[in-house]
Design a protein around this motif. Structure first.
Motif, mmCIF file in Angstrom:
data_model
loop_
_atom_site.group_PDB
_atom_site.id
_atom_site.type_symbol
_atom_site.label_atom_id
_atom_site.label_comp_id
_atom_site.label_asym_id
_atom_site.label_seq_id
_atom_site.Cartn_x
_atom_site.Cartn_y
_atom_site.Cartn_z
ATOM 1 N N PRO A 136 -12.160 12.123 10.511
ATOM 2 C CA PRO A 136 -11.203 11.319 11.277
ATOM 3 C C PRO A 136 -10.318 10.495 10.350
ATOM 4 N N HIS A 137 -9.087 10.237 10.799
ATOM 5 C CA HIS A 137 -8.115 9.488 10.009
ATOM 6 C C HIS A 137 -7.530 8.347 10.831
ATOM 7 N N ASP A 138 -7.141 7.292 10.127
ATOM 8 C CA ASP A 138 -6.326 6.234 10.716
ATOM 9 C C ASP A 138 -4.934 6.305 10.089
ATOM 10 N N PHE A 139 -3.909 6.155 10.908
ATOM 11 C CA PHE A 139 -2.525 6.148 10.420
ATOM 12 C C PHE A 139 -1.878 4.809 10.750
ATOM 13 N N PRO A 140 -0.931 4.355 9.899
ATOM 14 C CA PRO A 140 -0.540 4.937 8.619
ATOM 15 C C PRO A 140 -1.757 5.031 7.699
ATOM 16 N N ALA A 141 -1.881 6.152 7.003
ATOM 17 C CA ALA A 141 -3.037 6.404 6.149
ATOM 18 C C ALA A 141 -2.749 5.943 4.724
ATOM 19 N N ILE A 142 -3.563 5.009 4.235
ATOM 20 C CA ILE A 142 -3.452 4.565 2.846
ATOM 21 C C ILE A 142 -4.147 5.598 1.962
ATOM 22 N N LEU A 143 -3.430 6.093 0.958
ATOM 23 C CA LEU A 143 -3.950 7.128 0.068
ATOM 24 C C LEU A 143 -4.807 6.523 -1.047
ATOM 25 N N ALA A 166 0.848 -1.192 0.000
ATOM 26 C CA ALA A 166 0.000 0.000 0.000
ATOM 27 C C ALA A 166 0.882 1.239 0.000
ATOM 28 N N ILE A 167 0.325 2.339 -0.489
ATOM 29 C CA ILE A 167 1.006 3.635 -0.489
ATOM 30 C C ILE A 167 0.437 4.443 0.671
ATOM 31 N N VAL A 168 1.309 4.836 1.597
ATOM 32 C CA VAL A 168 0.832 5.436 2.842
ATOM 33 C C VAL A 168 1.619 6.693 3.194
ATOM 34 N N VAL A 169 1.026 7.463 4.116
ATOM 35 C CA VAL A 169 1.765 8.474 4.874
ATOM 36 C C VAL A 169 1.569 8.143 6.351
ATOM 37 N N ARG A 170 2.635 8.308 7.114
ATOM 38 C CA ARG A 170 2.560 7.966 8.539
ATOM 39 C C ARG A 170 2.030 9.131 9.370
ATOM 40 N N LYS A 171 2.239 10.349 8.878
ATOM 41 C CA LYS A 171 1.646 11.550 9.455
ATOM 42 C C LYS A 171 1.435 12.530 8.314
ATOM 43 N N PHE A 172 0.543 13.496 8.507
ATOM 44 C CA PHE A 172 0.337 14.507 7.478
ATOM 45 C C PHE A 172 1.639 15.240 7.192
ATOM 46 N N GLY A 173 1.935 15.392 5.911
ATOM 47 C CA GLY A 173 3.124 16.127 5.508
ATOM 48 C C GLY A 173 4.384 15.306 5.431
ATOM 49 N N GLU A 174 4.340 14.053 5.909
ATOM 50 C CA GLU A 174 5.524 13.197 5.827
ATOM 51 C C GLU A 174 5.609 12.579 4.437
ATOM 52 N N PRO A 175 6.781 12.023 4.074
ATOM 53 C CA PRO A 175 6.938 11.461 2.730
ATOM 54 C C PRO A 175 5.949 10.323 2.457
ATOM 55 N N VAL A 176 5.506 10.263 1.216
ATOM 56 C CA VAL A 176 4.663 9.152 0.757
ATOM 57 C C VAL A 176 5.560 7.944 0.544
ATOM 58 N N GLU A 177 5.137 6.772 1.045
ATOM 59 C CA GLU A 177 5.999 5.599 0.942
ATOM 60 C C GLU A 177 5.199 4.335 0.667
ATOM 61 N N LEU A 178 5.890 3.338 0.119
ATOM 62 C CA LEU A 178 5.331 1.999 -0.055
ATOM 63 C C LEU A 178 5.531 1.233 1.240
#
Length: 311
Positions: free
Chosen positions: A54-61, A3-15
């Motif tokens: 509301p959001h869950d993290f890591p957030a899948i985009l 999945a492609i996620v961010v761990r917090k808002f503004g952090e790098p997008v990662e696999l």
């Protein structure tokens, strides 16, 4: 699953590797084959919905996705395992999107069957951009013969908007660089305006001295939109999808519209898919990119149509 996620808002997008979700009551698990990329995806990663959902993290985009039903939860009546489906994978809590191998959605979310002639890749490009274009045309109530200017015509929404405005009977004027003019003509534009050669307002004023009836602007900031609104005749309409309109000023000039946000859901997506299945609307896919390379295309500009991730 990948999945492609961010761990917090503004952090790098990662696999990342994420748990495979399982559906609860009245929900379905979709095995995704393709996901459409939209400008909103990067905005979500940067926190545009913070405080609004509301959001869950890591957030899948990912909002747009298409694939097949892998399993169903108790009480599901609309879908069965194996059905090909497409939809919008943004429901509270956010962070369980379509940039993944699997995602779960309530069966009453924006999720609909894909008609047989439509490919999964084409379907994945439709939910956000295509439905936004359809909603814009519906809102403008275009009549045959009206002059319609589309600024930002070569992007995802614009490519659909040119076609749908043409189907509605409009005389479509599309902004496009010289090397994309032919594409706009094939999609239904009667005229193209090369914004790299002269200002759009001056170019349109020279060819349409009596003005235009509808302005759809998908890209301009407020200072660029304002002079374009002067092209629109009283009683006409102006719509911006980037919230650049001074709505009070538009009303003072007798213009309808303003800042526009699509509300289209399952019925509107089904209607658009039927048009694609019938061959009335084509899905212009500019690029297909593997899921693991999603970060390279999020926020990219200058696309000539839609970018779709293959999963």
């Amino acid at each position: 699953m990948r999945a492609i996620v961010v761990r917090k808002f503004g952090e790098p997008v990662e696999l990342a590797e994420m748990p495979v979700p399982e559906p609860g009551a009245q929900a379905v698990k979709v095995q995704l084959d393709a996901a459409g990329v939209n400008p909103f995806d990067l905005k979500m990663a940067n926190g545009i919905l913070e405080g609004r959902m509301p959001h869950d993290f890591p957030a899948i985009l990912g909002v747009d996705g298409a694939g097949s039903i892998a399993s169903v939860g108790p009480g599901v009546t609309k879908f069965t395992i194996g059905d090909r489906v497409v939809g919008k994978f943004l429901v509270p809590p956010a962070g369980h999107g379509s940039f993944a191998e699997y995602s779960v959605l309530p069966e009453d979310a924006t999720l609909v069957p894909i008609p047989e002639p439509v490919t999964t890749m084409a379907a994945a490009a439709l939910p956000t951009a295509g439905v936004t274009a359809q909603d814009l045309v519906d809102a403008a109530q275009i009549r045959p013969g009206q002059k319609v200017l589309i600024v930002g015509a070569t992007g995802g929404v614009g490519s659909f908007l040119v076609q749908l405005a043409n189907i509605a009977g409009a005389h479509v004027i599309a902004t496009a660089r010289g090397d994309t003019a032919d594409q706009m003509t094939r999609l239904g534009a009667a005229e193209t305006v090369d914004y790299t050669r002269a200002s759009v307002a001056d170019s349109v004023r020279s060819t349409e001295p009596d003005g235009i009836d509808v302005l759809f602007d998908l890209v301009s900031p407020p200072e660029a939109l304002a002079p374009l609104t002067e092209l629109v005749r009283a009683g006409g309409a102006v719509y911006t999808t980037v919230f650049a309109a001074d709505e009070a000023a538009l009303r003072e000039r007798g213009l309808r519209g303003g800042n526009f946000e699509s509300k289209g859901r399952a019925p509107e997506l089904t209607r658009l898919l039927a048009r694609v299945a019938a061959g009335d609307v084509v899905v212009p896919i500019d690029a297909t990119v593997p899921l693991e390379e999603a970060s390279t295309v999020l926020g990219a500009t200058g696309a000539r149509g839609k970018t779709v991730l293959t999963i």
